[in-house]
Design an enzyme around this catalytic site. Structure first.
Site, PDB file in Angstrom:
ATOM      1  N   SER A 237       1.520  -1.055  -0.402  1.00  0.00           N
ATOM      2  CA  SER A 237      -0.114   0.275  -0.190  1.00  0.00           C
ATOM      3  C   SER A 237       1.145   1.257   0.313  1.00  0.00           C
ATOM      4  O   SER A 237       1.776   1.397   0.337  1.00  0.00           O
ATOM      5  CB  SER A 237      -1.368   0.062   0.965  1.00  0.00           C
ATOM      6  OG  SER A 237      -1.372   1.682   1.621  1.00  0.00           O
TER       7      SER A 237
ATOM      8  N   TYR B 101      -1.563  -0.947  11.143  1.00  0.00           N
ATOM      9  CA  TYR B 101      -1.539  -1.432   9.211  1.00  0.00           C
ATOM     10  C   TYR B 101      -0.789  -1.346   8.269  1.00  0.00           C
ATOM     11  O   TYR B 101      -0.375  -2.136   8.189  1.00  0.00           O
ATOM     12  CB  TYR B 101      -3.267  -1.122   9.176  1.00  0.00           C
ATOM     13  CG  TYR B 101      -3.352  -0.859   7.693  1.00  0.00           C
ATOM     14  CD1 TYR B 101      -3.179  -0.077   6.597  1.00  0.00           C
ATOM     15  CD2 TYR B 101      -3.603  -2.586   6.774  1.00  0.00           C
ATOM     16  CE1 TYR B 101      -3.089  -0.292   5.159  1.00  0.00           C
ATOM     17  CE2 TYR B 101      -3.507  -2.349   5.703  1.00  0.00           C
ATOM     18  CZ  TYR B 101      -3.640  -1.301   4.668  1.00  0.00           C
ATOM     19  OH  TYR B 101      -3.459  -1.921   3.592  1.00  0.00           O
TER      20      TYR B 101
ATOM     21  N   LYS C 177       2.474  -3.848   6.903  1.00  0.00           N
ATOM     22  CA  LYS C 177       2.571  -3.508   5.394  1.00  0.00           C
ATOM     23  C   LYS C 177       3.731  -3.587   4.738  1.00  0.00           C
ATOM     24  O   LYS C 177       4.721  -4.304   4.558  1.00  0.00           O
ATOM     25  CB  LYS C 177       1.579  -3.268   4.198  1.00  0.00           C
ATOM     26  CG  LYS C 177       0.441  -3.012   4.326  1.00  0.00           C
ATOM     27  CD  LYS C 177       0.182  -4.442   3.244  1.00  0.00           C
ATOM     28  CE  LYS C 177      -1.524  -4.299   3.632  1.00  0.00           C
ATOM     29  NZ  LYS C 177      -1.924  -5.192   2.543  1.00  0.00           N
TER      30      LYS C 177
HETATM   31  C1  WQD Z   1      -9.338   9.441   1.806  1.00  0.00           C
HETATM   32  C2  WQD Z   1      -9.900  11.445   1.165  1.00  0.00           C
HETATM   33  C3  WQD Z   1      -9.926  11.407   3.888  1.00  0.00           C
HETATM   34  C4  WQD Z   1     -13.805   9.653   3.761  1.00  0.00           C
HETATM   35  C5  WQD Z   1      -6.820   5.072   3.779  1.00  0.00           C
HETATM   36  C6  WQD Z   1      -5.845   3.631   3.838  1.00  0.00           C
HETATM   37  C7  WQD Z   1      -5.261   3.040   2.916  1.00  0.00           C
HETATM   38  C8  WQD Z   1      -5.242   2.387   1.626  1.00  0.00           C
HETATM   39  C9  WQD Z   1      -6.822   3.454   1.587  1.00  0.00           C
HETATM   40  C10 WQD Z   1      -5.486   0.525   2.232  1.00  0.00           C
HETATM   41  C11 WQD Z   1      -8.941  11.341   2.215  1.00  0.00           C
HETATM   42  C12 WQD Z   1     -11.068  11.964   3.042  1.00  0.00           C
HETATM   43  C13 WQD Z   1     -12.335   9.946   4.023  1.00  0.00           C
HETATM   44  C14 WQD Z   1     -14.556  10.178   5.150  1.00  0.00           C
HETATM   45  C15 WQD Z   1     -13.640  12.130   3.790  1.00  0.00           C
HETATM   46  N1  WQD Z   1      -6.544   1.162   2.479  1.00  0.00           N
HETATM   47  N2  WQD Z   1     -12.375  11.471   3.659  1.00  0.00           N
HETATM   48  N3  WQD Z   1     -14.449  11.814   4.129  1.00  0.00           N
HETATM   49  O1  WQD Z   1      -7.343   7.435   3.513  1.00  0.00           O
HETATM   50  O2  WQD Z   1      -6.150   7.471   1.318  1.00  0.00           O
HETATM   51  O3  WQD Z   1      -6.168   6.147   2.160  1.00  0.00           O
HETATM   52  O4  WQD Z   1      -7.563   3.432   2.603  1.00  0.00           O
HETATM   53  O5  WQD Z   1      -4.413  -0.198   1.566  1.00  0.00           O
HETATM   54  O6  WQD Z   1      -3.795   2.412   3.939  1.00  0.00           O
HETATM   55  O7  WQD Z   1      -5.310   4.444   4.807  1.00  0.00           O
HETATM   56  O8  WQD Z   1      -8.158   6.815   1.640  1.00  0.00           O
HETATM   57  O9  WQD Z   1     -10.983   7.374   1.399  1.00  0.00           O
HETATM   58  O10 WQD Z   1      -9.966   7.324   4.312  1.00  0.00           O
HETATM   59  O11 WQD Z   1      -9.975   8.931   2.653  1.00  0.00           O
HETATM   60  O12 WQD Z   1     -13.644  13.389   4.046  1.00  0.00           O
HETATM   61  O13 WQD Z   1     -15.966   9.647   5.142  1.00  0.00           O
HETATM   62  O14 WQD Z   1     -10.906  11.455   1.458  1.00  0.00           O
HETATM   63  O15 WQD Z   1      -9.814  12.752   4.710  1.00  0.00           O
HETATM   64  O16 WQD Z   1      -8.347  12.529   2.413  1.00  0.00           O
HETATM   65  P1  WQD Z   1      -6.999   7.107   3.079  1.00  0.00           P
HETATM   66  P2  WQD Z   1      -9.672   6.986   2.867  1.00  0.00           P
END
Ligand code: WQD
Length: 336
Positions: free
Chosen positions: A124, A148, A152
């Site tokens: 990741s 997590y 990785k």
């Molecule tokens: C994306 C953007 C949030 C939800 C995570 C894991 C990563 C991988 C993918 C496994 C960010 C914003 C999110 C919400 C929001 N997983 N957001 N409101 O955090 O980039 O990555 O998932 O491998 O390891 O860390 O993805 O979709 O949670 O967030 O504003 O309800 O959307 O702040 O900027 P992230 P995400």
């Protein structure tokens, strides 16, 4: 090739199983349904016309692994199985270290015992931590901020040491950016239990009236519109990257699987509304702990060495994601 896919009933795993079958590989699936549903097997058969050999169980179970390798001439393994919720990993670190590390170690030990040394690992972009510059290249510094992500990073280190000790291993580490979307028919998709942590599964539930409003975690980052920027990649493109990895083994290789484009939270919301003709009500709230401002890939290495490039657009990702949730709602209604 005959490929064992651990976690093959999961979101990325099931899409990869389909792409492997479309590319005429033979697939064996091992899954414990801890983060997937049994009906995915039927959906894979409906989509591909093929019924991969299936084993239910945990990757930690060495006796089960032995049974699989004794009865199936496995030529390569794609290892997806593992816990992957960042927030949960902070609350339950021991569960994450035990599950993710032990399963991988047992799998590699059995592979070694059966002289199967072709391994693709689901890593990741989280291993890059908060990057000092963008786009991110594979030789950037690595650091993690949650258990997590650390599992990785630890598994990557295990694989590097294994490759050093025995260069006859073919090991390809794939660092995913933000996988979203689903295959075009809307049969397979991302269906997390409970309230989604990730952005797209949340957006589709607001658009479909299941959840009232999206909380945007901060609009005071140093990004064009102040909201978080990520490299969203269509899960079918990601799945195709695994087929390319399988067909281009060459010692230890590490690749970013991303589009090379960064999109903000509000970019995603506005694109989703435009292509689907829906409204996604949102409110700006405080930042989520542990979030970084921006993250997107330099995918050049995968393009040059694997001949792989992401092809689906952000519009495709938004359209396909919404199609899935609509179809899933219809399927659930027909079952009542
Ligand atoms: C994306 C953007 C949030 C939800 C995570 C894991 C990563 C991988 C993918 C496994 C960010 C914003 C999110 C919400 C929001 N997983 N957001 N409101 O955090 O980039 O990555 O998932 O491998 O390891 O860390 O993805 O979709 O949670 O967030 O504003 O309800 O959307 O702040 O900027 P992230 P995400």
């Amino acid at each position: 090739m005959k490929v064992l896919v651990t976690g093959g009933c999961g979101y990325i795993g099931s899409h990869t199983v389909c792409e492997l079958l479309y590319a005429n590989h033979e697939v064996v699936i091992l899954d414990d349904f801890s983060n997937s549903k049994k009906d995915v097997l039927q959906k894979i058969e409906t989509l591909t016309g093929q019924k991969p050999r299936f084993y239910e169980g945990k990757v930690q179970d060495k006796a089960l692994l032995k049974e699989i390798f004794e009865s199936q001439k496995i030529e390569a393994v794609i290892h997806f199985a593992g816990y992957k919720a960042v927030g949960e990993s902070v609350e339950k670190p021991l569960m994450y270290y035990e599950n993710n590390l032990e399963s991988t170690l047992h799998l590699l030990e059995i592979m070694q015992e059966f002289s199967c040394k072709n391994f693709v690992f689901s890593s990741s972009a989280t291993v890059y931590g908060s990057p000092k510059s963008l786009p991110i290249k594979e030789d950037f510094p690595l650091s993690t901020t949650n258990p997590y992500g650390t599992t990785k990073l630890m598994i990557e280190q295990i694989l590097k040491d294994l490759s050093k000790s025995d260069p006859t291993w073919n090991i390809t580490i794939l660092r995913y950016f933000n996988p979203i979307g689903n295959e075009k028919t809307g049969l397979l998709g991302e269906n997390p239990q409970g309230i989604p942590n990730n952005l797209m599964p949340y957006i589709v539930r607001v658009a479909n009236g299941i959840l009232p409003c999206l909380s945007v975690f901060g609009d005071d980052y140093g990004t064009p519109d102040g909201t978080g920027v990520r490299d969203y990649i269509h899960v079918v493109d990601l799945a195709k990257g695994h087929v390319k990895a399988l067909e281009h083994f060459s010692g230890l290789r590490i690749y970013n699987l991303g589009t090379g484009h960064g999109y903000s939270v509000l970019d995603l919301v506005k694109t989703f509304e435009k292509v689907n003709g829906v409204k996604v009500p949102y409110k700006i709230v405080e930042r989520r702990k542990g979030d970084i401002a921006a993250c997107y890939a330099d995918p050049t290495k995968a393009q040059q060495e694997l001949g792989w490039t992401a092809e689906e657009t952000l519009e495709d990702m938004c359209r396909d994601s919404y199609q899935y949730i609509i179809q899933e709602a219809k399927r659930e209604k027909s079952l009542k």
